[in-house]
Design a protein around this motif. Structure first.
Motif, short mmCIF file in Angstrom:
data_model
loop_
_atom_site.label_atom_id
_atom_site.label_comp_id
_atom_site.label_asym_id
_atom_site.label_seq_id
_atom_site.Cartn_x
_atom_site.Cartn_y
_atom_site.Cartn_z
N LYS A 184 52.00 30.15 51.31
CA LYS A 184 52.51 30.25 49.94
C LYS A 184 53.71 31.20 49.89
O LYS A 184 54.72 30.92 49.22
CB LYS A 184 51.41 30.74 49.01
CG LYS A 184 51.83 30.86 47.56
CD LYS A 184 50.68 31.34 46.69
CE LYS A 184 51.12 31.51 45.24
NZ LYS A 184 50.01 32.01 44.39
N SER A 185 53.61 32.31 50.61
CA SER A 185 54.71 33.27 50.66
C SER A 185 55.94 32.64 51.31
O SER A 185 57.08 32.85 50.86
CB SER A 185 54.28 34.52 51.43
OG SER A 185 55.35 35.42 51.59
N CYS A 234 56.37 36.50 57.47
CA CYS A 234 55.12 35.85 57.05
C CYS A 234 54.06 35.93 58.15
O CYS A 234 52.88 36.14 57.86
CB CYS A 234 55.39 34.40 56.67
SG CYS A 234 56.35 34.20 55.15
N TYR A 253 50.35 37.67 57.93
CA TYR A 253 49.08 37.08 58.35
C TYR A 253 48.35 38.01 59.33
O TYR A 253 47.14 38.23 59.21
CB TYR A 253 49.33 35.72 59.00
CG TYR A 253 48.12 35.13 59.66
CD1 TYR A 253 47.17 34.45 58.91
CD2 TYR A 253 47.93 35.26 61.03
CE1 TYR A 253 46.04 33.90 59.53
CE2 TYR A 253 46.80 34.72 61.65
CZ TYR A 253 45.87 34.05 60.89
OH TYR A 253 44.76 33.52 61.50
N GLU A 281 47.68 32.18 51.91
CA GLU A 281 48.59 33.15 51.29
C GLU A 281 49.91 33.23 52.07
O GLU A 281 50.98 33.37 51.46
CB GLU A 281 47.91 34.52 51.25
CG GLU A 281 46.71 34.59 50.31
CD GLU A 281 46.15 35.99 50.23
OE1 GLU A 281 46.90 36.94 50.55
OE2 GLU A 281 44.97 36.13 49.85
N THR A 282 49.82 33.14 53.40
CA THR A 282 51.04 33.20 54.22
C THR A 282 51.93 32.00 53.96
O THR A 282 53.15 32.14 53.79
CB THR A 282 50.66 33.26 55.71
OG1 THR A 282 49.82 34.39 55.94
CG2 THR A 282 51.90 33.37 56.57
N SER A 318 41.93 31.67 54.20
CA SER A 318 42.48 32.39 53.05
C SER A 318 43.81 33.07 53.39
O SER A 318 44.79 32.97 52.64
CB SER A 318 41.47 33.42 52.56
OG SER A 318 42.00 34.19 51.51
N SER A 319 43.85 33.75 54.53
CA SER A 319 45.07 34.45 54.95
C SER A 319 46.19 33.45 55.24
O SER A 319 47.36 33.69 54.89
CB SER A 319 44.79 35.30 56.20
OG SER A 319 43.77 36.24 55.95
#
Length: 422
Positions: free
Chosen positions: A189-190, A156, A160, A186-187, A182-183
């Motif tokens: 969430k992953s 992860c 990023y 997403e990180t 934003s990045s």
């Protein structure tokens, strides 16, 4: 115990021995339960996290533990080892005997790989286990989860870094922050979709957040460096451009203003990032000084240049072209600049006179326009004019019937063709 032959080590029961003074009206079991509850940690303190992890590990053995309390044996606690049973509190002696019976009832032979161990052998075995644990050779349940989550965390974090590496620095601070948020979202969430466990996952999330912030700080520093590098280059370019405009061969306010505006616009559009505000202040000061210096020297240089130009045109009109009207016009301009101005105006007051404004407007129209920059083409055009004049002087007058419609100097050296009379 035959089923236990395949067990490497079966832990015994856990005995909680609590002095009754610390119960404060609670039962022994209530005291143990409270001791195993999580400590609130809203601030994410690492030390409290370690305490909670220890309590979780102890709570796992909750079904295999026993609690027991003892009263205070004697008021002189420092001499307990020297006192005999008759000198101790009878309740303490009674409870102690009950504790011995309890211990005898719950203890079992320590069996390791099917072999019963005595006290010395068991101590040696525990020393080996502790040494292996300290070296990390024996994974715990928590450590296994951490190993899995560590791999996910690294992937992860790499995700990023890859998303942030796509940025073309420098960027405005707000834009960089938006991309970071934003990045990071997403990180996280992953990671949430892949991690193992709950408590250990929480620790891994905190660790991932810390690692992301470290990487982000590196991008902030890189953005500041790239911004300073770009803005410094633009500032230097504008400074060089202003220096060039200060020493124009033919002074032109229109050309200076055009260069000033172009430099200012290019800096405003191209300089981005955290260093922009600092370099904007430097640009304003530098551009202001350059403009003040140019205006201060502009009228003086133009005046001197026009004086020199009028003298040159006197020479050209009299000796080269031999065109009397050019010579007269040049003399008029020279007399106006050198004589009339000194009789009626000072050199400074001339610059505020409408006549001077007309001269300046005419000069600016001739010297600089979007179509022709005379300062750039002065030398080539002057060279071409010289060639044309030389050609005209050498070959132009030989052609039949070639005459000027305007008055020229008389070139006849032998006098007139009319016969002399008495």
């Amino acid at each position: 115990m035959e089923e236990g032959q395949d067990v490497a080590f079966e832990p015994a029961k856990l005995l909680w021995l609590i002095q009754r003074d610390f119960l404060q009206g609670k039962s022994v079991q209530q005291m143990v339960n409270e001791a195993l509850q999580h400590v609130p940690n809203s601030d994410g303190n690492k030390n409290i996290d370690q305490v909670n992890q220890i309590r979780d590990s102890l709570a796992i053995m909750g079904d295999n533990s026993t609690a027991f309390s003892l009263p205070q044996p004697h008021l002189q606690r420092t001499k307990l080892c020297d006192l005999k049973d008759g000198e101790l509190d009878p309740m303490y002696v009674k409870k102690r005997e009950q504790l011995k019976e309890l211990v005898a009832s719950i203890i079992r032979p320590k069996i390791v790989q099917g072999k019963s161990l005595n006290g010395k052998e068991f101590v040696a075995f525990l020393e080996q286990i502790l040494e292996a644990l300290n070296k990390g050779e024996i994974p715990s349940t928590g450590s296994l989860v951490e190993v899995f989550n560590k791999g996910i965390l690294e992937r992860c974090l790499k995700l990023y870094s890859e998303m942030m590496a796509k940025l073309r620095l420098p960027l405005p601070e707000k834009s960089l922050q938006n991309v970071h948020d934003s990045s990071k979202g997403e990180t996280m969430k992953s990671f949430d979709e892949q991690h193992f466990g709950r408590h250990h996952a929480k620790r891994s999330v905190m660790q991932l957040d810390e690692e992301i912030e470290k990487v982000y700080k590196n991008f902030i520093m890189a953005n500041e460096y790239q911004s300073a590098k770009l803005c410094e280059a633009l500032y230097t370019r504008c400074e060089d451009r202003m220096d060039q405009l200060q020493v124009l061969r033919l002074p032109s306010m229109a050309k200076f203003n055009a260069g000033f505006l172009q430099c200012n616009q290019s800096f405003e559009q191209e300089c981005v990032g955290p260093s922009k505000a600092n370099y904007e202040n430097r640009m304003i000061k530098m551009m202001g000084k350059s403009k003040s210096s140019f205006i201060k020297e502009y009228n003086h240089r133009l005046f001197n240049w026009l004086v020199a130009f009028s003298l040159v045109m006197v020479v050209v009109g009299r000796f080269i072209i031999k065109f009397i009207l050019i010579e007269i016009g040049a003399w008029v301009l020279f007399i106006f600049l050198e004589t009339y101005t000194r009789m009626f105006w000072s050199a400074e007051s001339l610059y505020y006179n409408p006549v001077w404004h007309f001269i300046v407007a005419t000069w600016e129209t001739l010297v600089y326009s979007p179509i022709l920059d005379l300062d750039r083409w002065a030398i080539p055009l002057g060279f071409m004019v010289v060639i044309l004049v030389v050609y005209w002087r050498c070959y132009g007058g030989r052609k039949n019937g070639s005459r000027w419609l305007l008055p020229l100097y008389n070139n006849h050296k032998g006098g007139t063709d009319r016969p002399r009379t008495d």
